[in-house]
Design a protein around this motif. Structure first.
Motif, PDB file in Angstrom:
ATOM      1  N   GLU A  28      -9.976   2.789  21.817  1.00 12.30           N
ATOM      2  CA  GLU A  28     -11.344   2.342  21.527  1.00 12.30           C
ATOM      3  C   GLU A  28     -11.387   1.449  20.293  1.00 12.30           C
ATOM      4  OE1 GLU A  28     -13.906   2.571  23.597  1.00 12.30           O
ATOM      5  OE2 GLU A  28     -12.298   3.386  24.880  1.00 12.30           O
ATOM      6  N   ARG A  29     -10.541   1.722  19.305  1.00 10.82           N
ATOM      7  CA  ARG A  29     -10.493   0.834  18.142  1.00 10.82           C
ATOM      8  C   ARG A  29      -9.965  -0.542  18.531  1.00 10.82           C
ATOM      9  NH1 ARG A  29      -9.592   5.750  15.285  1.00 10.82           N
ATOM     10  NH2 ARG A  29      -7.378   5.777  15.802  1.00 10.82           N
ATOM     11  N   VAL A  30      -8.977  -0.587  19.410  1.00 11.65           N
ATOM     12  CA  VAL A  30      -8.466  -1.876  19.879  1.00 11.65           C
ATOM     13  C   VAL A  30      -9.530  -2.592  20.698  1.00 11.65           C
ATOM     14  CG1 VAL A  30      -6.752  -2.978  21.376  1.00 11.65           C
ATOM     15  CG2 VAL A  30      -6.045  -1.194  19.763  1.00 11.65           C
ATOM     16  N   ARG A  31     -10.242  -1.864  21.531  1.00 13.43           N
ATOM     17  CA  ARG A  31     -11.365  -2.473  22.269  1.00 13.43           C
ATOM     18  C   ARG A  31     -12.381  -3.063  21.293  1.00 13.43           C
ATOM     19  NH1 ARG A  31     -12.164  -1.245  27.760  1.00 13.43           N
ATOM     20  NH2 ARG A  31     -11.108   0.616  28.597  1.00 13.43           N
ATOM     21  N   GLY A  32     -12.633  -2.350  20.185  1.00 19.16           N
ATOM     22  CA  GLY A  32     -13.582  -2.846  19.200  1.00 19.16           C
ATOM     23  C   GLY A  32     -13.140  -4.169  18.599  1.00 19.16           C
ATOM     24  N   VAL A  33     -11.815  -4.304  18.342  1.00 19.85           N
ATOM     25  CA  VAL A  33     -11.296  -5.576  17.827  1.00 19.85           C
ATOM     26  C   VAL A  33     -11.467  -6.674  18.866  1.00 19.85           C
ATOM     27  CG1 VAL A  33      -9.205  -6.788  17.104  1.00 19.85           C
ATOM     28  CG2 VAL A  33      -9.679  -4.493  16.229  1.00 19.85           C
ATOM     29  N   VAL A  76      -3.162  -7.053  17.794  1.00 25.98           N
ATOM     30  CA  VAL A  76      -4.017  -7.851  18.676  1.00 25.98           C
ATOM     31  C   VAL A  76      -3.854  -9.302  18.253  1.00 25.98           C
ATOM     32  CG1 VAL A  76      -6.349  -8.281  19.496  1.00 25.98           C
ATOM     33  CG2 VAL A  76      -5.645  -5.941  18.933  1.00 25.98           C
ATOM     34  N   LEU A  77      -3.362 -10.125  19.169  1.00 17.10           N
ATOM     35  CA  LEU A  77      -3.099 -11.530  18.891  1.00 17.10           C
ATOM     36  C   LEU A  77      -4.139 -12.380  19.597  1.00 17.10           C
ATOM     37  CD1 LEU A  77       0.754 -11.524  19.622  1.00 17.10           C
ATOM     38  CD2 LEU A  77      -0.431 -10.774  17.555  1.00 17.10           C
ATOM     39  N   SER A  78      -4.890 -13.142  18.838  1.00 17.81           N
ATOM     40  CA  SER A  78      -5.910 -14.009  19.411  1.00 17.81           C
ATOM     41  C   SER A  78      -6.495 -14.866  18.306  1.00 17.81           C
ATOM     42  CB  SER A  78      -7.025 -13.186  20.068  1.00 17.81           C
ATOM     43  OG  SER A  78      -7.970 -14.028  20.690  1.00 17.81           O
ATOM     44  N   SER A  79      -7.221 -15.893  18.685  1.00 18.86           N
ATOM     45  CA  SER A  79      -7.989 -16.670  17.729  1.00 18.86           C
ATOM     46  C   SER A  79      -9.460 -16.558  18.120  1.00 18.86           C
ATOM     47  CB  SER A  79      -7.550 -18.136  17.719  1.00 18.86           C
ATOM     48  OG  SER A  79      -7.584 -18.678  19.029  1.00 18.86           O
ATOM     49  N   PRO A  97       0.831  -1.213   0.000  1.00 17.42           N
ATOM     50  CA  PRO A  97       0.000   0.000   0.000  1.00 17.42           C
ATOM     51  C   PRO A  97       0.856   1.250   0.000  1.00 17.42           C
ATOM     52  CG  PRO A  97      -0.038  -1.070   2.160  1.00 17.42           C
ATOM     53  CD  PRO A  97       0.630  -2.025   1.223  1.00 17.42           C
ATOM     54  N   ALA A  98       0.396   2.265  -0.712  1.00 17.22           N
ATOM     55  CA  ALA A  98       1.109   3.535  -0.748  1.00 17.22           C
ATOM     56  C   ALA A  98       1.155   4.153   0.643  1.00 17.22           C
ATOM     57  CB  ALA A  98       0.431   4.488  -1.728  1.00 17.22           C
ATOM     58  N   PHE A  99       2.145   5.026   0.854  1.00 17.94           N
ATOM     59  CA  PHE A  99       2.242   5.713   2.140  1.00 17.94           C
ATOM     60  C   PHE A  99       0.928   6.446   2.425  1.00 17.94           C
ATOM     61  CE2 PHE A  99       3.275   9.236   4.946  1.00 17.94           C
ATOM     62  CZ  PHE A  99       4.037   8.618   5.909  1.00 17.94           C
ATOM     63  N   GLY A 100       0.381   6.238   3.617  1.00 16.23           N
ATOM     64  CA  GLY A 100      -0.871   6.860   3.996  1.00 16.23           C
ATOM     65  C   GLY A 100      -2.107   6.082   3.593  1.00 16.23           C
ATOM     66  N   ALA A 101      -1.945   4.960   2.888  1.00 15.46           N
ATOM     67  CA  ALA A 101      -3.099   4.194   2.401  1.00 15.46           C
ATOM     68  C   ALA A 101      -3.325   2.893   3.166  1.00 15.46           C
ATOM     69  CB  ALA A 101      -2.933   3.886   0.915  1.00 15.46           C
ATOM     70  N   MET A 102      -2.572   2.659   4.233  1.00 19.29           N
ATOM     71  CA  MET A 102      -2.794   1.448   5.018  1.00 19.29           C
ATOM     72  C   MET A 102      -4.142   1.513   5.720  1.00 19.29           C
ATOM     73  SD  MET A 102       0.959   0.787   6.771  1.00 19.29           S
ATOM     74  CE  MET A 102       0.247  -0.357   7.965  1.00 19.29           C
ATOM     75  N   PRO A 103      -4.903   0.424   5.735  1.00 18.73           N
ATOM     76  CA  PRO A 103      -6.175   0.426   6.466  1.00 18.73           C
ATOM     77  C   PRO A 103      -5.940   0.572   7.964  1.00 18.73           C
ATOM     78  CG  PRO A 103      -5.633  -1.785   5.740  1.00 18.73           C
ATOM     79  CD  PRO A 103      -4.635  -0.873   5.088  1.00 18.73           C
ATOM     80  N   VAL A 104      -6.873   1.215   8.643  1.00 20.40           N
ATOM     81  CA  VAL A 104      -6.718   1.426  10.083  1.00 20.40           C
ATOM     82  C   VAL A 104      -6.778   0.101  10.833  1.00 20.40           C
ATOM     83  CG1 VAL A 104      -7.738   2.523  12.114  1.00 20.40           C
ATOM     84  CG2 VAL A 104      -7.621   3.771   9.960  1.00 20.40           C
ATOM     85  N   VAL A 105      -7.646  -0.795  10.408  1.00 17.84           N
ATOM     86  CA  VAL A 105      -7.754  -2.122  11.016  1.00 17.84           C
ATOM     87  C   VAL A 105      -7.626  -3.154   9.907  1.00 17.84           C
ATOM     88  CG1 VAL A 105      -9.178  -3.721  12.347  1.00 17.84           C
ATOM     89  CG2 VAL A 105      -9.240  -1.268  12.867  1.00 17.84           C
ATOM     90  N   ALA A 106      -6.740  -4.132  10.096  1.00 20.37           N
ATOM     91  CA  ALA A 106      -6.542  -5.162   9.075  1.00 20.37           C
ATOM     92  C   ALA A 106      -6.287  -6.502   9.745  1.00 20.37           C
ATOM     93  CB  ALA A 106      -5.372  -4.795   8.167  1.00 20.37           C
ATOM     94  N   THR A 148      -4.423  -9.323  14.206  1.00 18.12           N
ATOM     95  CA  THR A 148      -5.086  -8.136  13.657  1.00 18.12           C
ATOM     96  C   THR A 148      -4.216  -6.926  13.948  1.00 18.12           C
ATOM     97  OG1 THR A 148      -7.286  -9.074  14.012  1.00 18.12           O
ATOM     98  CG2 THR A 148      -7.154  -6.692  13.710  1.00 18.12           C
ATOM     99  N   ARG A 149      -4.015  -6.095  12.947  1.00 19.48           N
ATOM    100  CA  ARG A 149      -3.231  -4.874  13.116  1.00 19.48           C
ATOM    101  C   ARG A 149      -4.168  -3.686  13.227  1.00 19.48           C
ATOM    102  NH1 ARG A 149      -0.332  -4.175   8.202  1.00 19.48           N
ATOM    103  NH2 ARG A 149      -2.180  -3.049   7.498  1.00 19.48           N
ATOM    104  N   VAL A 150      -3.886  -2.806  14.208  1.00 22.73           N
ATOM    105  CA  VAL A 150      -4.643  -1.568  14.378  1.00 22.73           C
ATOM    106  C   VAL A 150      -3.639  -0.422  14.297  1.00 22.73           C
ATOM    107  CG1 VAL A 150      -6.252  -0.282  15.817  1.00 22.73           C
ATOM    108  CG2 VAL A 150      -6.253  -2.788  15.898  1.00 22.73           C
TER     109      VAL A 150
END
Length: 299
Positions: free
Chosen positions: A78-83, A55-58, A20-29, A36-38
């Protein structure tokens, strides 16, 4: 005054990858079944797209581990809490790769908010009641198997985390874009190169860095490029000293070696250059006199 021929500049294999271009990475993937990356909202020339919190989990396990909470930012938490809510998991532990604020600042705050402990290489980062990690420690929770791999160099307390299913969380040891800064005096170039070789020997299936996109296409080629890049920079430093009639300061070396780099990055470049000069001095290849350096075999 003499000249030293330079080797060819190494080619970064990522230049041909579909990243992904600089600045185009998704916030949550979701990177794989366990990770999961936040993305934290702290982009900059040094943090690239921002700090990657993992966030590491199954799904269904009920347990999770969070790696590198990053800066104190309520929206990021809050985004991490959402994950965590999405995978129905509770954070059991926060891991920190190293003490730099863009990785560790929120650790204590998040531990209190999420009701868990912090684990890091030093008690100062782990905090009261935290867990101090050592080489070879293994952490297991649910289906997670995490091996602690010390990778000093970028920082003296730097850790990487090898996941049982193959990826390596690299923190700032290997980045998704560009190369890591080894900033003297906390940064140690000899230790950094040794750590790169250790990571190369591990043969990770993918690299999940502290900044920038994940590297899964050919992680070995990236680590090899990092080693080649450091060797090239060192050769440039030696050539800059060899071409001067008088000893040079680190800043003067930067002006030669990084002439084609944005001057806004020269401060970080000088710290890396100081790390290179410290390595060369330790190897008795350069002589140091105050804040100037010359090749050891120069008159």
């Amino acid at each position: 005054m003499s000249t030293t021929p330079l080797p060819a500049a190494p080619r970064d294999p990522r230049g041909a990858w579909d990243l992904p271009a600089f600045g185009a990475m998704p916030v949550v993937a979701r990177l794989d079944d366990l990770v999961t990356r936040v993305l934290a909202p702290n982009p900059s020339p040094m943090t690239l797209d921002g700090t990657n919190t993992y966030v590491l989990s199954s799904r269904g396990s009920g347990d999770a581990v969070v790696v590198d909470p990053g800066p104190r930012d309520t929206a990021h938490l809050e985004r991490v809490r959402g994950v965590l809510d999405e995978i129905d998991a509770r954070c059991e532990l926060i891991l920190v790769t190293h003490h730099h604020v863009d990785h560790a600042e929120a650790a204590a705050t998040w531990a209190q908010a999420l009701g868990c402990r912090v684990a890091a290489a030093t008690a100062g980062v782990a905090g009261p009641g935290g867990l101090v990690l050592e080489d070879g420690d293994r952490l297991t929770t649910g289906e997670l198997d995490i091996e602690v791999v010390p990778t000093p160099g970028h920082a003296g307390d730097h850790l990487a985390f090898r996941l049982g299913h193959g990826p390596l969380l690299t923190g700032d040891h290997v980045l998704g874009r560009g190369t890591s800064v080894v900033a003297h005096p906390d940064g140690d170039l000899t230790a950094y190169l040794d750590s790169l070789r250790r990571v190369l020997d591990l043969g990770p299936d993918a690299l999940y860095p502290g900044h920038g996109p994940e590297l899964a296409e050919d992680p070995t080629s990236v680590i090899t490029y990092y080693l080649d890049h450091r060797a090239y920079r060192e050769a440039q430093v030696v050539a800059a000293l060899a071409s001067a009639a008088e000893p040079r300061t680190p800043r003067q070396v930067v002006e030669v070696v990084y002439a084609d780099v944005d001057r806004g990055l020269w401060g970080a470049a000088e710290l890396s250059t100081r790390a290179a000069l410290a390595k060369l001095a330790h190897e008795h290849r350069v002589d140091e006199d105050g804040d100037t350096y010359r090749l050891a075999d120069q008159p």
